[in-house]
Design an enzyme around this catalytic site. Structure first.
Site, PDB file in Angstrom:
ATOM      1  N   SER A  45       0.420   1.304   1.936  1.00  0.00           N
ATOM      2  CA  SER A  45       1.041   1.266   0.611  1.00  0.00           C
ATOM      3  C   SER A  45       1.481  -0.136   0.209  1.00  0.00           C
ATOM      4  CB  SER A  45       2.256   2.198   0.578  1.00  0.00           C
ATOM      5  OG  SER A  45       3.293   1.690   1.401  1.00  0.00           O
ATOM      6  N   THR A 163       5.530   1.987  -1.332  1.00  0.00           N
ATOM      7  CA  THR A 163       6.382   0.906  -1.831  1.00  0.00           C
ATOM      8  C   THR A 163       7.457   0.570  -0.798  1.00  0.00           C
ATOM      9  OG1 THR A 163       6.117   1.722  -4.087  1.00  0.00           O
ATOM     10  CG2 THR A 163       7.733   0.002  -3.759  1.00  0.00           C
ATOM     11  N   THR A 181       4.373  -3.655  -3.104  1.00  0.00           N
ATOM     12  CA  THR A 181       3.468  -2.495  -2.979  1.00  0.00           C
ATOM     13  C   THR A 181       2.036  -2.878  -3.331  1.00  0.00           C
ATOM     14  OG1 THR A 181       3.179  -0.164  -3.597  1.00  0.00           O
ATOM     15  CG2 THR A 181       3.694  -1.675  -5.374  1.00  0.00           C
ATOM     16  N   ARG A 191      -3.789  -1.704 -13.348  1.00  0.00           N
ATOM     17  CA  ARG A 191      -2.588  -0.866 -13.468  1.00  0.00           C
ATOM     18  C   ARG A 191      -1.408  -1.529 -12.750  1.00  0.00           C
ATOM     19  NH1 ARG A 191       1.051   1.614  -9.521  1.00  0.00           N
ATOM     20  NH2 ARG A 191       1.978   3.421 -10.497  1.00  0.00           N
ATOM     21  N   THR A 214      10.847   3.988  -5.141  1.00  0.00           N
ATOM     22  CA  THR A 214       9.506   4.229  -4.628  1.00  0.00           C
ATOM     23  C   THR A 214       8.955   5.472  -5.336  1.00  0.00           C
ATOM     24  OG1 THR A 214      10.154   5.721  -2.849  1.00  0.00           O
ATOM     25  CG2 THR A 214      10.203   3.374  -2.365  1.00  0.00           C
ATOM     26  N   GLY A 215       7.659   5.665  -5.221  1.00  0.00           N
ATOM     27  CA  GLY A 215       7.061   6.835  -5.848  1.00  0.00           C
ATOM     28  C   GLY A 215       6.286   6.462  -7.103  1.00  0.00           C
TER      29      GLY A 215
HETATM   30  N1  GLY Z   1       6.270   2.630  -7.139  1.00  0.00           N
HETATM   31  C1  GLY Z   1       5.087   1.929  -6.888  1.00  0.00           C
HETATM   32  C2  GLY Z   1       4.036   2.138  -7.872  1.00  0.00           C
HETATM   33  O1  GLY Z   1       4.104   3.062  -8.680  1.00  0.00           O
HETATM   34  O2  GLY Z   1       3.097   1.399  -7.859  1.00  0.00           O
END
Ligand code: GLY
Length: 306
Positions: A45, A163, A181, A191, A214-215
């Protein structure tokens, strides 16, 4: 009171804590901790070995914030460099800007002599190939086909633990946040998630505290999540109520279907973590915390999606 708090991953928080105990400022300490996780090719990640985008290219995001001044630096979509957190820190220290992306971020990283790296590993190349096959995509012609439908199948296999987010308060009382991340696995090229976006993925203010997420970053961007948590602390809420309130803002989004975890510390040495796991209610989640007292772990308060 000195404190390091972050996601519960390998040895990064322990290194940050040791660096803080040796007298480093909060932001320097957590930079070191995040760098250790970025260098771990087994963590898919972040950094080396992070999952690539839909074209098989690893694009890294990172951000830092200094709670003394609320100065911030960040990079988004950085390709070919090992430690985006340090490039983000250099953006903060050496430029009049806050966020660099893509080619500009890579140019800056090269200019400051940042360490280069081939970020795609055999493991992640194979995993990307399997995803392409699963989506019916021919890797030889990816430049000529639409990815619009395919990226809906781009779920991060490590979610919601993706993350790296670290928060710290040093002996001077200064508070900092750092994030890094590789983002959503197999994401649409270009993105950006919340990780390089101050106020969404991270925020730090010496007066009140710091927070980071995170997430699914899209949810944190839509709600200004990390800044909201700090703002709720400013309004007088204890840290756990502040993260709960901020996650309530996520729950209020219509049609939310995503996982998100919010970490926070306050200026008095308090800390909290809370999460929304849509459809994954059995997942346990913890935060690594190293404080003046013995290191401990803080169980997440689970907030179930409506
Ligand atoms: N929280 C990390 C991402 O959405 O890339």
């Amino acid at each position: 009171m000195i404190l390091v708090a972050g996601d519960d991953k390998d040895s990064g928080t322990a290194l940050a804590w040791a660096t803080l105990c040796a007298g480093a400022p909060a932001l320097d300490a957590i930079e070191q901790g995040v760098r250790a996780v970025e260098a771990n090719a087994e963590d898919h990640s972040v950094g080396l070995g992070g999952y690539p985008n839909a074209l098989g290219v690893v694009e890294l995001d990172a951000g830092v914030m200094d709670g003394r001044t609320r100065a911030s630096g960040a990079v988004g979509g950085l390709r070919g460099f090992a430690h985006p957190v340090s490039v983000a820190y250099a953006v903060m220290r050496r430029l009049p800007h806050v966020l660099l992306i893509g080619e500009g971020a890579a140019r800056f990283a090269a200019e400051i002599g940042a360490e280069r790296a081939d970020l795609l590993t055999d493991t992640t190349r194979t995993a990307w190939g399997a995803w392409c096959a699963g989506q019916g995509l021919d890797r030889a012609v990816l430049d000529r086909v639409s990815l619009v439908e395919a990226v809906w199948g781009g779920h991060d296999p490590q979610r919601p633990g993706g993350t790296t987010v670290y928060l710290a308060q040093d002996a001077a009382g200064d508070i900092a946040a750092a994030t890094s991340t590789s983002g959503w696995a197999w994401k649409y090229p270009g993105r950006l998630g919340d990780t390089p976006v101050a106020g969404a993925g991270f925020y730090a203010d010496n007066r009140y505290g710091a927070a980071a997420c995170t997430g699914m970053g899209e949810l944190a961007i839509r709600t200004g999540l990390a800044r909201s948590a700090v703002l709720y602390m400013k309004m007088g809420m204890p840290v756990i109520e502040a993260v709960d309130e901020a996650l309530g803002d996520v729950q209020s989004l219509p049609g939310v279907a995503g996982d998100i975890t919010l970490y926070a510390i306050d200026a008095q040495g308090g800390y909290a973590v809370a999460a929304i796991w849509a459809g994954e209610r059995s997942v346990e989640y913890t935060m690594a915390v190293h404080g003046d007292e013995a290191p401990t772990r803080c169980a997440a308060r689970r907030v179930l999606a409506k």
